[in-house]
Every structure is written in structure tokens, then in C-alpha cells.
Write a protein that holds these residues in place. Structure first.
Motif, mmCIF file in Angstrom:
data_model
loop_
_atom_site.group_PDB
_atom_site.id
_atom_site.type_symbol
_atom_site.label_atom_id
_atom_site.label_comp_id
_atom_site.label_asym_id
_atom_site.label_seq_id
_atom_site.Cartn_x
_atom_site.Cartn_y
_atom_site.Cartn_z
ATOM 1 N N PRO A 186 55.205 55.104 34.716
ATOM 2 C CA PRO A 186 54.035 55.110 35.616
ATOM 3 C C PRO A 186 53.679 53.747 36.175
ATOM 4 O O PRO A 186 52.992 53.661 37.191
ATOM 5 C CB PRO A 186 52.914 55.651 34.708
ATOM 6 C CG PRO A 186 53.618 56.425 33.649
ATOM 7 C CD PRO A 186 54.894 55.668 33.401
ATOM 8 N N GLU A 187 54.144 52.692 35.506
ATOM 9 C CA GLU A 187 53.837 51.357 36.011
ATOM 10 C C GLU A 187 54.455 51.111 37.379
ATOM 11 O O GLU A 187 53.940 50.303 38.173
ATOM 12 C CB GLU A 187 54.325 50.321 35.000
ATOM 13 C CG GLU A 187 53.849 48.901 35.270
ATOM 14 C CD GLU A 187 54.830 48.138 36.147
ATOM 15 O OE1 GLU A 187 54.406 47.150 36.778
ATOM 16 O OE2 GLU A 187 56.006 48.537 36.197
ATOM 17 N N HIS A 188 55.541 51.823 37.684
ATOM 18 C CA HIS A 188 56.132 51.686 39.015
ATOM 19 C C HIS A 188 55.142 52.123 40.088
ATOM 20 O O HIS A 188 55.049 51.495 41.155
ATOM 21 C CB HIS A 188 57.410 52.513 39.112
ATOM 22 C CG HIS A 188 58.506 52.065 38.196
ATOM 23 N ND1 HIS A 188 58.974 50.768 38.158
ATOM 24 C CD2 HIS A 188 59.238 52.744 37.265
ATOM 25 C CE1 HIS A 188 59.948 50.662 37.267
ATOM 26 N NE2 HIS A 188 60.117 51.848 36.707
ATOM 27 N N LEU A 189 54.411 53.204 39.836
ATOM 28 C CA LEU A 189 53.433 53.677 40.817
ATOM 29 C C LEU A 189 52.301 52.675 40.978
ATOM 30 O O LEU A 189 51.843 52.414 42.101
ATOM 31 C CB LEU A 189 52.882 55.034 40.391
ATOM 32 C CG LEU A 189 53.869 56.213 40.379
ATOM 33 C CD1 LEU A 189 53.164 57.487 39.967
ATOM 34 C CD2 LEU A 189 54.532 56.376 41.734
ATOM 35 N N ALA A 190 51.824 52.138 39.867
ATOM 36 C CA ALA A 190 50.747 51.148 39.953
ATOM 37 C C ALA A 190 51.207 49.907 40.719
ATOM 38 O O ALA A 190 50.461 49.340 41.529
ATOM 39 C CB ALA A 190 50.284 50.764 38.555
ATOM 40 N N ARG A 191 52.440 49.493 40.473
ATOM 41 C CA ARG A 191 52.975 48.333 41.193
ATOM 42 C C ARG A 191 53.083 48.625 42.682
ATOM 43 O O ARG A 191 52.746 47.793 43.525
ATOM 44 C CB ARG A 191 54.341 47.981 40.600
ATOM 45 C CG ARG A 191 54.997 46.749 41.154
ATOM 46 C CD ARG A 191 56.064 46.226 40.199
ATOM 47 N NE ARG A 191 56.971 47.259 39.786
ATOM 48 C CZ ARG A 191 58.237 47.370 40.215
ATOM 49 N NH1 ARG A 191 58.711 46.513 41.088
ATOM 50 N NH2 ARG A 191 59.026 48.321 39.771
ATOM 51 N N SER A 192 53.553 49.826 43.023
ATOM 52 C CA SER A 192 53.669 50.201 44.430
ATOM 53 C C SER A 192 52.301 50.219 45.107
ATOM 54 O O SER A 192 52.140 49.735 46.239
ATOM 55 C CB SER A 192 54.348 51.564 44.551
ATOM 56 O OG SER A 192 54.469 51.961 45.890
ATOM 57 N N TRP A 193 51.290 50.768 44.421
ATOM 58 C CA TRP A 193 49.941 50.799 44.986
ATOM 59 C C TRP A 193 49.435 49.385 45.272
ATOM 60 O O TRP A 193 48.826 49.128 46.307
ATOM 61 C CB TRP A 193 48.997 51.522 44.028
ATOM 62 C CG TRP A 193 47.554 51.452 44.447
ATOM 63 C CD1 TRP A 193 46.638 50.518 44.101
ATOM 64 C CD2 TRP A 193 46.890 52.356 45.330
ATOM 65 N NE1 TRP A 193 45.430 50.778 44.693
ATOM 66 C CE2 TRP A 193 45.558 51.901 45.454
ATOM 67 C CE3 TRP A 193 47.283 53.498 46.016
ATOM 68 C CZ2 TRP A 193 44.626 52.561 46.246
ATOM 69 C CZ3 TRP A 193 46.353 54.152 46.803
ATOM 70 C CH2 TRP A 193 45.039 53.677 46.914
#
Length: 560
Positions: A186-193
Motif C-alpha cells: 500500500p505504500e506505493h499508493l501513498a507515494r503515488s498520491w
């Protein structure tokens, strides 16, 4: 020994060796050697390796001469290493290219510092080679380092905005590929945001709050809202009996409002910049799609109705003078039809639909949404959603994330009633049958976004290997789904007057697990409802075809 004896001894071997000429000819004919002129006389030799392009030799000689004259970190060496690496990439020699480019990055750090701008082309090229070699985890690590270099070297420039958007897209791909440890996915999504948020901020400062350049990061934010909501629903379905339903429902409500705020901001930017009626209808339909996908059926009907009215002029009904003062039967009929469609859509909701009463109802006015978000009203919901999904460990300032989706104006003019939705209602409708057919007469699975489409590529005919037919109800939910067996009709061996056997066997359809998975996915997929005369209606039988062979996935076209 007598001389005669010696002569006889020498002649006897000659007599014994002598043969009849006919016998010799027979033996020769029996031992005839047959040569196959088709087969090569010598084994086929492997073709010699292609000669190395002279460009590579020029680069290597020049690099060697620079190292001899000025050492291993000679000035200008990084440019030569980059040129050599790019030429190796062009020859698909990615292993050699990655090694050369890695050395170039090291030389650049020694020469110019840890976050020097001349590392950027070297790092980007090295990442391309790592991806080509399938070393995706290494590519992700290099992407993170590249983001730090770009942040230090490009801030405040258009190149910085483009780099942030590219980083956001890569982080989305890393989420799709599930790179790294499972706990860190899920950290990938937070980084993308975070990348899209920074790109939005920098675009606002560089181009202004009404520039269409803001659409690029906003589109990335929209994709992430779909991904966040999908992740949140997965977590909610996995912990349905843990007593946290209220919290999960509230988090989904916050996700819905954030997605609506992003879409409303996109819609408002386009309207301010003079978008056409068809484009406005398309953006309103996207708002309806988001509401439909999130289970907000009343909101989706409202947005779909606005989109329909924007591209469909009202029917001209002649009214008698005495009937003008009171509503006629036509108005009652339209009201009854709308009520019937509303009941049908409410009754046909999906099982995992988000209830309208689970969270505070979001306003349907675009400016009202923007003001509400900018005022910090949704900060608590955002914090709760991110915490519930365990998306981020050290999350950035959520207040800034939400507030910057639709910045609040500080002038008195912004406090006036300048509703974007009201503005579209005041504009006269434009008859656009092409857009009306594309939006409301074509079965469209949701989400209708290229990288988020729920179904594999398909064709809207029976030309593919797997042919299915299905029917949708007024709410866009599949009610009938079956596989169609296509048989090829050939000329019969029987005479013209002879009839086929009545008890001929029907073709058998094998149970294919891939087909079963496709059918389960189609039944779970939400579709945009079909509209006729401004009312949602059920469809007839729709025929699509798929090719589930991965090798042919790109050959079959996905029709819009």
C-alpha cells in the motif's frame, strides 16, 4: 633351387589375384555410391556474429583516452558513458548498458554531488535497462533515488512537474506489480498520491489555478481514488465481523467525497476554459460513474440526468392555452417514469454497494464540494480512511492533500453563488447524438479508465474465440449471462433432398476455469445504465467476444 621353381613361385600369386572382368564389373555396380545433391556436403556453419557498430568502438576509444589523460573521473566522462549506454540499449544489450550507465551515475556523484542534475538522464536510462532485464525491484529502488534527485535539481520548473507525474505513474505500476514486501504494497499508493499532490501544487504556482495543466495531476489523483476505495472495500470485506463496520463505512464515505471533489474540480476547470456541451456531458457522466461504482445510486442518477439533459434537447410538446397554467399529463408521465426508474435502480443495487445513510451525503454542487473540501471539513474522514487501510506509516499532512484538490478563493466574488452545476443548467442543451450514443447507448463497464478497466480486452461482436451474451437491467447490473457456441456451417455430404438427423448431438462446451473466472468478474462488474428518452432502461441481449489467451491479448481490440 632350380630356376623353374622360382619362376613358378612368382607366377602363382599373379594367377590367383587375376579375376574375371565381368565379376569385377558386378561388384562395382553393387557398390555404387549415391550422393544426395539436396543435402549440403558440409554441415551448415553458424553465421558469423554481426560486426560491432563502429560507434561503440569510437565511444570506447574516447573514454579510454580520457581516462588515460585525466583519470577515472575525467571531466566530461559522464556524457560519453551516457552515449555508450544509449547505443548499447539500441542494440538490446541491456546488461552491458546497465553496467555502463551505473558507472556513469557513480562518476556524476563524485564529480558534481549526490543530487546533481546530470545524473537524471543516466538514471532514467539505467532504469529502462533494468526493466528490460526484468529486475523490477532494482528499478523501483532506482526510481526512488531518481525522485530525490529530481526533487533537488528540478523544483519549480515544468520539467519538475512532468517528473513528478512520471513518478506517480511508476508508483501505480509498482502497486499493480506488487513490488517489494507484501506489507509495503500500500505504500506505493501513498507515494503515488504524494507525487501527484506535489505536481498539482507546483502546477498551480506555475500556471495558475484555472490552467488546464492542472488536469494532468488531477487525472492521476482520480485513478488513485479508485484504487484507495477498492483497497478500502477489500479490507472492509475481509473484516466484516470485527465490529468495525461503522468505521469502515465512514472511511468509504470519505473516499467517495474525495473522489467526487477531484472529479468536480476537473469538471469546473474545463467549464471555466470553455468546454463544449459534449465534453461537459462526458465529465458529468464520469461523476455519475464514480457514484455508481461507489454504490451512491441517487447521486449517480442525478449526474446521469444532468449529462443527458446537456446533450439532449427537451421534446417539443404543443400545449393548449388552458393547459399552460397547470401541469399536463405529459409532465405527470415523465415524473412517473423517473420515479419508476429510481425504484428500479434502488432495488437493483449490488450487494457491496455503499449505503447512502452510512455517511454524510456529499453535495452534488461542484463549487459546494470544493469549498467544503477546502474548508477542511473532510480532513477527519481522510485521516480515518488512510488509517483504516493502513496505507501510510508517516503520512504527509492530510489537511494539505485534501485542501489542495480544489483551492479556496479568498475574494468576495468567490463567496457569491457561482455554482458550476447551476451554470450548466442555465446553458441551453445541445443536440449531440454521437456523444449521446457513446455515453448512454453503449454498454460500458466501470471504471471507464484505461488502466483500471475491470475486464480483459474484448470486441463488441462475435468475431473472437469466446463469445458471450448478456443483458443489463435499469441499474446497469447483469441479469442474464451465458456463453454462445459458434459453429461453422459447411457443405453437407448428403444429397439436397436428404434431411439431417433429428437426434444430432449438440456441441459440448468444456468447463474452462478461465471462462468461469471471467463470468464471475462480469457479474461483479458495474455497468453504466442505458438511457432512452431521459430514463434508465434495461438493455436487449448484448454480444461480446473475448480472447483469453495471453499471447493474443493485445491482438483483440477494446472498443470504446
Amino acid at each position: 633351387m632350380p630356376l623353374l621353381t622360382l619362376i613358378l613361385i612368382g607366377v602363382v600369386p599373379l594367377i590367383s589375384v587375376a579375376q574375371d572382368p565381368s565379376d569385377a564389373l558386378a561388384e562395382t555396380e553393387a557398390a555404387t555410391i549415391v550422393i544426395d545433391m539436396v543435402a549440403p556436403l558440409e554441415p551448415k556453419r553458424a553465421p558469423p556474429p554481426p560486426a560491432e557498430p563502429s560507434t561503440l568502438g569510437i565511444y570506447r576509444n574516447y573514454i579510454e583516452s580520457m581516462e588515460k589523460s585525466a583519470g577515472a573521473f575525467a571531466p566530461g566522462l559522464t556524457e560519453q558513458l551516457l552515449g555508450l549506454g544509449l547505443n548499447l540499449q539500441a542494440l538490446d544489450r541491456h546488461a552491458e548498458a546497465a553496467k555502463v550507465l551505473k558507472r556513469g551515475v557513480h562518476v556524476s556523484r563524485v564529480q558534481s554531488g549526490l543530487y546533481a542534475a546530470d545524473q537524471i538522464p543516466l538514471l532514467r536510462a539505467e532504469i529502462r535497462s533494468l526493466i528490460a532485464l526484468g529486475r523490477l525491484d532494482e528499478a523501483d529502488e532506482h526510481q526512488r533515488y531518481l525522485a530525490r534527485v529530481e526533487s533537488a535539481a528540478l523544483t519549480g520548473t515544468p520539467a519538475s512537474i512532468a517528473a513528478l507525474i512520471d513518478q506517480g505513474k511508476w508508483a501505480e505500476q509498482a502497486w499493480d506489480l506488487r513490488l517489494g514486501d507484501q506489507e509495503a504494497h500500500p505504500e506505493h499508493l501513498a507515494r503515488s498520491w504524494e507525487y501527484y499532490r506535489l505536481a498539482y501544487n507546483q502546477s498551480t504556482q506555475l500556471y495558475g489555478e484555472r490552467s488546464l495543466e492542472l488536469l494532468k495531476p488531477l487525472e492521476g489523483m482520480l485513478r488513485l481514488q479508485y484504487r484507495f476505495a477498492d483497497l478500502q472495500r477489500e479490507n472492509a470485506s475481509g473484516s466484516a465481523f470485527e465490529g468495525t463496520n461503522y468505521r469502515q463505512t465512514s472511511a468509504l464515505g470519505g473516499a467517495y467525497r474525495r473522489g467526487e471533489a477531484v472529479l468536480s474540480t476537473i469538471f469546473g476547470l474545463k467549464v471555466v476554459n470553455g468546454s463544449s456541451a459534449g465534453e461537459q456531458a462526458r465529465d458529468l457522466t464520469r461523476l455519475g460513474d464514480w457514484a455508481r461504482w461507489m454504490g451512491r445510486r441517487s447521486d449517480s442518477r442525478s449526474y446521469y440526468d444532468k449529462a443527458w439533459r446537456r446533450i439532449t434537447p427537451p421534446p417539443v410538446v404543443p400545449e393548449a392555452p388552458e393547459a399552460a397554467a397547470s401541469p399536463g399529463p405529459a409532465a405527470d408521465a415523465r415524473a412517473g417514469a423517473s420515479a419508476t426508474a429510481e425504484v428500479a435502480m434502488n432495488d437493483a443495487g449490488s450487494d457491496d454497494a455503499l449505503p447512502d445513510t452510512g455517511a454524510e451525503e456529499a453535495p452534488t454542487d461542484a463549487v459546494a464540494v470544493a469549498v467544503a473540501v477546502a474548508g477542511g471539513e473532510e480532513v477527519a474522514a481522510l485521516n480515518e480512511a488512510l488509517d483504516a487501510a493502513e496505507i501510510i506509516n508517516d503520512a504527509p499532512a492530510e489537511e494539505e492533500i485534501v485542501a489542495e484538490l480544489a483551492p479556496a478563493a479568498e475574494t468576495e466574488k468567490a463567496n457569491e453563488d457561482t455554482s458550476i452545476m447551476a451554470l450548466t443548467e442555465e446553458q441551453p442543451p445541445v443536440d449531440d447524438p454521437v456523444m449521446r450514443r457513446a455515453l448512454f447507448e453503449t454498454a460500458t463497464p466501470l471504471p471507464d479508465i484505461d488502466t483500471l478497466r475491470p475486464l480483459p480486452p474484448f470486441r463488441r461482436d462475435a468475431s473472437g474465440p469466446l463469445v458471450v451474451q448478456f443483458q443489463l437491467n435499469e441499474a446497469g447490473k447483469i441479469t442474464v449471462l451465458e456463453r454462445v457456441t459458434v459453429t461453422t456451417v459447411t457443405e453437407s455430404d448428403t444429397t439436397e433432398g436428404e434431411e439431417a438427423s433429428e437426434d444430432a448431438e449438440e456441441p459440448l462446451v468444456d468447463n474452462d476455469p478461465a471462462v468461469d473466472r471471467l463470468f464471475r468478474k462480469m457479474r461483479r462488474t458495474r455497468f453504466r445504465p442505458r438511457y432512452e428518452e431521459g430514463v434508465a432502461v434495461e438493455t436487449g441481449m448484448i454480444v461480446w467476444s473475448f480472447d483469453l489467451n495471453p499471447a493474443n491479448a493485445e491482438a483483440i481490440a477494446l472498443q470504446p
